[in-house]
Motif scaffolding. Structure first.
Motif, PDB file in Angstrom:
ATOM      1  N   LEU A  72       0.835  -1.191   0.000  1.00 23.13           N
ATOM      2  CA  LEU A  72       0.000   0.000   0.000  1.00 23.13           C
ATOM      3  C   LEU A  72       0.879   1.253   0.000  1.00 23.13           C
ATOM      4  O   LEU A  72       1.696   1.455   0.891  1.00 23.13           O
ATOM      5  N   GLY A  73       0.717   2.078  -1.018  1.00 24.09           N
ATOM      6  CA  GLY A  73       1.510   3.301  -1.118  1.00 24.09           C
ATOM      7  C   GLY A  73       2.896   3.100  -1.674  1.00 24.09           C
ATOM      8  O   GLY A  73       3.648   4.072  -1.824  1.00 24.09           O
ATOM      9  N   GLY A  74       3.278   1.861  -1.993  1.00 22.42           N
ATOM     10  CA  GLY A  74       4.570   1.569  -2.609  1.00 22.42           C
ATOM     11  C   GLY A  74       5.773   2.002  -1.782  1.00 22.42           C
ATOM     12  O   GLY A  74       5.716   2.113  -0.553  1.00 22.42           O
ATOM     13  N   THR A  75       6.877   2.268  -2.465  1.00 25.52           N
ATOM     14  CA  THR A  75       8.091   2.676  -1.755  1.00 25.52           C
ATOM     15  C   THR A  75       7.924   4.049  -1.105  1.00 25.52           C
ATOM     16  O   THR A  75       8.624   4.365  -0.143  1.00 25.52           O
ATOM     17  N   ASN A  76       6.989   4.860  -1.618  1.00 27.03           N
ATOM     18  CA  ASN A  76       6.712   6.142  -0.955  1.00 27.03           C
ATOM     19  C   ASN A  76       6.277   5.908   0.482  1.00 27.03           C
ATOM     20  O   ASN A  76       6.733   6.595   1.410  1.00 27.03           O
ATOM     21  N   ALA A  77       5.396   4.940   0.681  1.00 18.21           N
ATOM     22  CA  ALA A  77       4.914   4.633   2.027  1.00 18.21           C
ATOM     23  C   ALA A  77       6.017   3.970   2.860  1.00 18.21           C
ATOM     24  O   ALA A  77       6.126   4.207   4.064  1.00 18.21           O
ATOM     25  N   TRP A  78       6.841   3.163   2.205  1.00 17.80           N
ATOM     26  CA  TRP A  78       7.949   2.489   2.912  1.00 17.80           C
ATOM     27  C   TRP A  78       8.919   3.532   3.468  1.00 17.80           C
ATOM     28  O   TRP A  78       9.327   3.466   4.627  1.00 17.80           O
ATOM     29  N   VAL A  79       9.272   4.514   2.643  1.00 17.61           N
ATOM     30  CA  VAL A  79      10.182   5.580   3.080  1.00 17.61           C
ATOM     31  C   VAL A  79       9.521   6.440   4.148  1.00 17.61           C
ATOM     32  O   VAL A  79      10.159   6.829   5.143  1.00 17.61           O
ATOM     33  N   ALA A  80       8.228   6.740   3.971  1.00 15.24           N
ATOM     34  CA  ALA A  80       7.529   7.547   4.957  1.00 15.24           C
ATOM     35  C   ALA A  80       7.486   6.877   6.330  1.00 15.24           C
ATOM     36  O   ALA A  80       7.457   7.553   7.363  1.00 15.24           O
ATOM     37  N   ALA A  81       7.536   5.538   6.329  1.00 20.04           N
ATOM     38  CA  ALA A  81       7.556   4.779   7.580  1.00 20.04           C
ATOM     39  C   ALA A  81       8.965   4.657   8.139  1.00 20.04           C
ATOM     40  O   ALA A  81       9.193   3.951   9.126  1.00 20.04           O
ATOM     41  N   GLU A  82       9.936   5.351   7.489  1.00 22.76           N
ATOM     42  CA  GLU A  82      11.336   5.373   7.896  1.00 22.76           C
ATOM     43  C   GLU A  82      11.962   3.980   7.892  1.00 22.76           C
ATOM     44  O   GLU A  82      12.739   3.612   8.774  1.00 22.76           O
ATOM     45  N   LEU A  83      11.584   3.213   6.867  1.00 21.61           N
ATOM     46  CA  LEU A  83      12.144   1.861   6.694  1.00 21.61           C
ATOM     47  C   LEU A  83      13.230   1.926   5.621  1.00 21.61           C
ATOM     48  O   LEU A  83      13.183   2.775   4.720  1.00 21.61           O
ATOM     49  N   PRO A  84      14.234   1.058   5.694  1.00 21.10           N
ATOM     50  CA  PRO A  84      15.432   1.225   4.846  1.00 21.10           C
ATOM     51  C   PRO A  84      15.260   0.736   3.422  1.00 21.10           C
ATOM     52  O   PRO A  84      14.560  -0.247   3.153  1.00 21.10           O
ATOM     53  N   LEU A  85      15.957   1.417   2.511  1.00 16.21           N
ATOM     54  CA  LEU A  85      16.090   0.978   1.130  1.00 16.21           C
ATOM     55  C   LEU A  85      17.577   0.796   0.821  1.00 16.21           C
ATOM     56  O   LEU A  85      18.423   1.553   1.329  1.00 16.21           O
ATOM     57  N   VAL A  86      17.888  -0.184  -0.007  1.00 20.41           N
ATOM     58  CA  VAL A  86      19.265  -0.423  -0.421  1.00 20.41           C
ATOM     59  C   VAL A  86      19.531   0.352  -1.692  1.00 20.41           C
ATOM     60  O   VAL A  86      18.751   0.289  -2.641  1.00 20.41           O
ATOM     61  N   LYS A  87      20.636   1.067  -1.745  1.00 16.34           N
ATOM     62  CA  LYS A  87      21.007   1.807  -2.954  1.00 16.34           C
ATOM     63  C   LYS A  87      22.364   1.316  -3.451  1.00 16.34           C
ATOM     64  O   LYS A  87      23.215   0.924  -2.671  1.00 16.34           O
TER      65      LYS A  87
END
Length: 422
Positions: free
Chosen positions: A407-422
């Motif tokens: 729900l809300g894609g990676t936008n929601a994931w980032v908004a929840a302050e959860l990590p992404l690998v770059k």
């Protein structure tokens, strides 16, 4: 002989099931014993004559050859010997007549002349072979059986009547999605509403409108009821903008309408959440006027039936998972399969969830072999939820039973302050 059966699908099915075979040698020669008493010598001679005179090909035809010959105009009498429910549910080859095996020999008056070219088929080839043999023993001289039955015909990608090939339709739809994926941004929608307003369709539940408001001018039809209210929509060539809360449900409706012949339908990316985030106005304290009924369009009845089944089967939550719940699931022993359908640039530059498998949505159908079993838990994600919803809908309508969208894609994931690998 009272206890004889045939292996469905033969050795091909055995090997497909990854069961062992012996290679590099031949079986031992069978040992002779005492022959049984033949009670009907005439029947024995008839059957023996049938087997000893079997030609190369064993009175069969392969799907590709049958398709070619039909296209070239060869006049075969196609007899489908499956049960009526199979014929109606699973489709049939164009021009076929349904004469179920169980009743066919009581309906010989419905067959063509004994020297007419006849192709028999069933689901896998087993029943077809029985019928073809029986007819030849009765003096039908030009009867052959479709090797592998309608399953082989379908596997070769040849068309069927009476059924929708959702695999082909979704493959074409996803592969040919335009650059904007049939979406419109909040800013562009706001401009369009000022210049030349499209038909605005709000597919949320009534409680959501009461709580969060709605865009002025919107017509409200909840997502599960849209396909029962096509008479409330404009003509199929008129512009329609669908929206929900986040873009997830709106994507479902957009795709469904396009499959039914609506040519100018887009989804508000990010839904009402994006509209409000852009500080654009909403109406509160009231509900939209009830939509007015008109004339329902002529649409493909089979497509409509299949799409209605999808919407009717939507679970509570409409097949979404929240960022926090997905993060918790990734910490469990049995992790879900994470499918990221964003572009290559989004995946590498914006970052991705660790362990996710990246297949851009335009290439998804060419890479289904990279997905787990159809009953495995799959979480699809994109940037906002739109593409993830399309992938989820496509997979569910093609037999994947446990697919949800972030729900809300990676936008929601980032908004929840959860990590992404770059």
């Amino acid at each position: 002989y009272t206890n004889v059966r045939n292996l469905a699908g033969g050795l091909g099915a055995w090997k497909k099931a990854e069961l062992p075979v012996v290679t590099g040698s031949m079986p031992e020669a069978p040992k002779a014993g005492t022959a049984p008493e033949i009670k009907d010598q005439a029947l024995y001679e008839l059957l023996k004559g049938f087997f000893t005179s079997l030609p190369d090909g064993f009175y069969s035809i392969k799907a590709d050859k049958l398709n070619t010959e039909l296209a070239e105009g060869k006049a075969y009498n196609l007899i489908d010997v499956r049960r009526e429910d199979e014929f109606q549910k699973n489709g049939y080859i164009a021009g076929a007549v349904n004469l179920p095996m169980e009743t066919l020999f009581a309906s010989l008056d419905k067959l063509p002349a004994k020297d007419a070219p006849i192709v028999i088929y069933c689901a896998s080839g087993h029943r077809g072979a029985i019928v073809a043999m029986g007819l030849r023993l009765l003096g039908y001289t030009n009867v052959i059986n479709l090797v592998g039955g309608i399953n082989a015909w379908k596997a070769a990608g040849f068309p069927l009547e009476g059924v929708v090939d959702w695999n082909a339709l979704w493959g074409d739809f996803l592969t040919n999605l335009p650059e904007n994926f049939y979406t419109i941004t909040a800013a562009n929608l706001n401009s369009a509403l000022v210049e030349k307003a499209p038909f605005l369709l709000d597919v949320r539940e009534a409680a959501e409108l009461e709580k969060d408001g709605y865009i002025e001018g919107a017509v409200h039809i909840p997502v599960r009821q849209v396909l029962d209210n096509l008479d409330k929509l404009p003509a199929q060539d008129q512009p329609i903008v669908v929206y929900c809360g986040s873009g997830h449900r709106g994507a479902f409706v957009m795709a469904a309408l396009r499959f039914l012949g609506y040519t100018d339908v887009v989804n508000l990316v990010g839904g009402l959440n994006a509209w409000k985030k852009a500080e654009l106005p909403v109406v509160t304290g009231s509900m939209p006027e009830a939509p007015k009924a008109g004339t329902a369009p002529q649409v493909d009845a089979l497509r409509l039936e299949g799409l209605k089944a999808f919407f009717a089967g939507l679970p509570e939550g409409f097949g979404t998972i929240k960022a926090g719940d997905l993060n918790a699931a990734l910490g469990e022993a049995t992790k879900p399969f994470i499918l990221d359908v964003r572009t290559e640039k989004e995946y590498t530059e914006d970052g991705h969830i660790e362990g996710s498998v990246h297949i851009p949505i335009n290439t998804l159908w060419a890479n289904l072999d990279k997905l787990p079993a159809k009953d495995a838990r799959i979480v699809v994600l994109c940037k906002s939820g739109h593409r993830g919803a399309l992938a989820m809908m496509a997979l569910r309508m093609n037999g994947y039973t446990d697919v949800v969208n972030l729900l809300g894609g990676t936008n929601a994931w980032v908004a929840a302050e959860l990590p992404l690998v770059k």
